[in-house]
Design a protein around this motif. Structure first.
Motif, PDB file in Angstrom:
ATOM      1  N   SER A 120      33.088  49.363  51.358  1.00 51.33           N
ATOM      2  CA  SER A 120      33.078  50.704  50.788  1.00 51.33           C
ATOM      3  C   SER A 120      33.869  51.646  51.682  1.00 51.33           C
ATOM      4  O   SER A 120      34.025  51.391  52.873  1.00 51.33           O
ATOM      5  N   LEU A 121      34.337  52.739  51.105  1.00 55.10           N
ATOM      6  CA  LEU A 121      35.108  53.703  51.885  1.00 55.10           C
ATOM      7  C   LEU A 121      34.227  54.621  52.718  1.00 55.10           C
ATOM      8  O   LEU A 121      34.709  55.316  53.598  1.00 55.10           O
ATOM      9  N   SER A 129      28.808  53.377  46.643  1.00 55.52           N
ATOM     10  CA  SER A 129      29.678  52.355  47.236  1.00 55.52           C
ATOM     11  C   SER A 129      30.902  52.111  46.354  1.00 55.52           C
ATOM     12  O   SER A 129      31.864  51.498  46.780  1.00 55.52           O
ATOM     13  N   ASP A 130      30.862  52.607  45.118  1.00 55.42           N
ATOM     14  CA  ASP A 130      32.011  52.496  44.208  1.00 55.42           C
ATOM     15  C   ASP A 130      33.051  53.550  44.563  1.00 55.42           C
ATOM     16  O   ASP A 130      32.778  54.482  45.298  1.00 55.42           O
ATOM     17  N   ASN A 131      34.218  53.399  44.009  1.00 56.33           N
ATOM     18  CA  ASN A 131      35.218  54.464  44.096  1.00 56.33           C
ATOM     19  C   ASN A 131      35.815  54.662  42.705  1.00 56.33           C
ATOM     20  O   ASN A 131      35.798  53.764  41.874  1.00 56.33           O
ATOM     21  N   THR A 132      36.320  55.832  42.454  1.00 61.19           N
ATOM     22  CA  THR A 132      36.801  56.146  41.116  1.00 61.19           C
ATOM     23  C   THR A 132      38.170  55.530  40.801  1.00 61.19           C
ATOM     24  O   THR A 132      38.667  55.688  39.700  1.00 61.19           O
ATOM     25  N   LEU A 133      38.745  54.822  41.748  1.00 57.79           N
ATOM     26  CA  LEU A 133      39.986  54.095  41.478  1.00 57.79           C
ATOM     27  C   LEU A 133      39.711  52.727  40.864  1.00 57.79           C
ATOM     28  O   LEU A 133      40.622  52.043  40.407  1.00 57.79           O
ATOM     29  N   PHE A 134      38.438  52.311  40.897  1.00 59.68           N
ATOM     30  CA  PHE A 134      38.019  51.013  40.367  1.00 59.68           C
ATOM     31  C   PHE A 134      38.774  49.851  41.005  1.00 59.68           C
ATOM     32  O   PHE A 134      39.130  48.881  40.350  1.00 59.68           O
ATOM     33  N   LEU A 135      39.004  49.984  42.312  1.00 54.77           N
ATOM     34  CA  LEU A 135      39.661  48.941  43.099  1.00 54.77           C
ATOM     35  C   LEU A 135      38.749  48.586  44.270  1.00 54.77           C
ATOM     36  O   LEU A 135      37.979  49.423  44.738  1.00 54.77           O
ATOM     37  N   PRO A 136      38.851  47.372  44.789  1.00 52.18           N
ATOM     38  CA  PRO A 136      38.102  47.049  46.003  1.00 52.18           C
ATOM     39  C   PRO A 136      38.509  47.976  47.145  1.00 52.18           C
ATOM     40  O   PRO A 136      39.663  48.425  47.225  1.00 52.18           O
ATOM     41  N   ALA A 137      37.570  48.271  48.017  1.00 52.47           N
ATOM     42  CA  ALA A 137      37.829  49.179  49.140  1.00 52.47           C
ATOM     43  C   ALA A 137      39.037  48.721  49.960  1.00 52.47           C
ATOM     44  O   ALA A 137      39.858  49.544  50.372  1.00 52.47           O
ATOM     45  N   ALA A 138      39.155  47.429  50.181  1.00 49.67           N
ATOM     46  CA  ALA A 138      40.274  46.911  50.979  1.00 49.67           C
ATOM     47  C   ALA A 138      41.623  47.270  50.339  1.00 49.67           C
ATOM     48  O   ALA A 138      42.572  47.626  51.035  1.00 49.67           O
ATOM     49  N   GLU A 139      41.689  47.200  49.022  1.00 49.04           N
ATOM     50  CA  GLU A 139      42.937  47.530  48.337  1.00 49.04           C
ATOM     51  C   GLU A 139      43.246  49.026  48.430  1.00 49.04           C
ATOM     52  O   GLU A 139      44.397  49.427  48.635  1.00 49.04           O
TER      53      GLU A 139
END
Length: 80
Positions: free
Chosen positions: A60-61, A30-40
């Motif tokens: 999550s994306l 559920s994380d992303n490697t940009l370390f930003l909330p999915a909405a952002e």
């Protein structure tokens, strides 16, 4: 991204679930490697993509809700 330990736990959950028929899953952290909330991330990089639900409801994306419902599995290990 999917941590190798989460992948192993998913395989175990699928085998234990004894699901009939054939399934194709797209498992992801559920994380992303940009370390930003999915909405952002969506606002910055996917602004022109039509959404299936309101932006504030997207955590999550990748939607893994079917995997969670059918196997009880959820990712436990973050991206880094």
């Amino acid at each position: 991204f999917l941590h190798y330990q989460d992948a192993a736990l998913l395989l175990e959950a699928i085998l234990r679930a004894s699901l009939p028929g054939f399934r194709t899953y797209f498992a992801a952290s559920s994380d992303n490697t940009l370390f930003l909330p999915a909405a952002e991330v969506i606002r910055r990089h996917f602004a022109d993509v039509p959404l299936r639900k309101p932006l504030d409801q997207i955590a999550s994306l990748v939607d893994i809700s079917i995997i969670e419902q059918e196997t009880g599995w959820t990712p436990k290990f973050g991206s880094l």
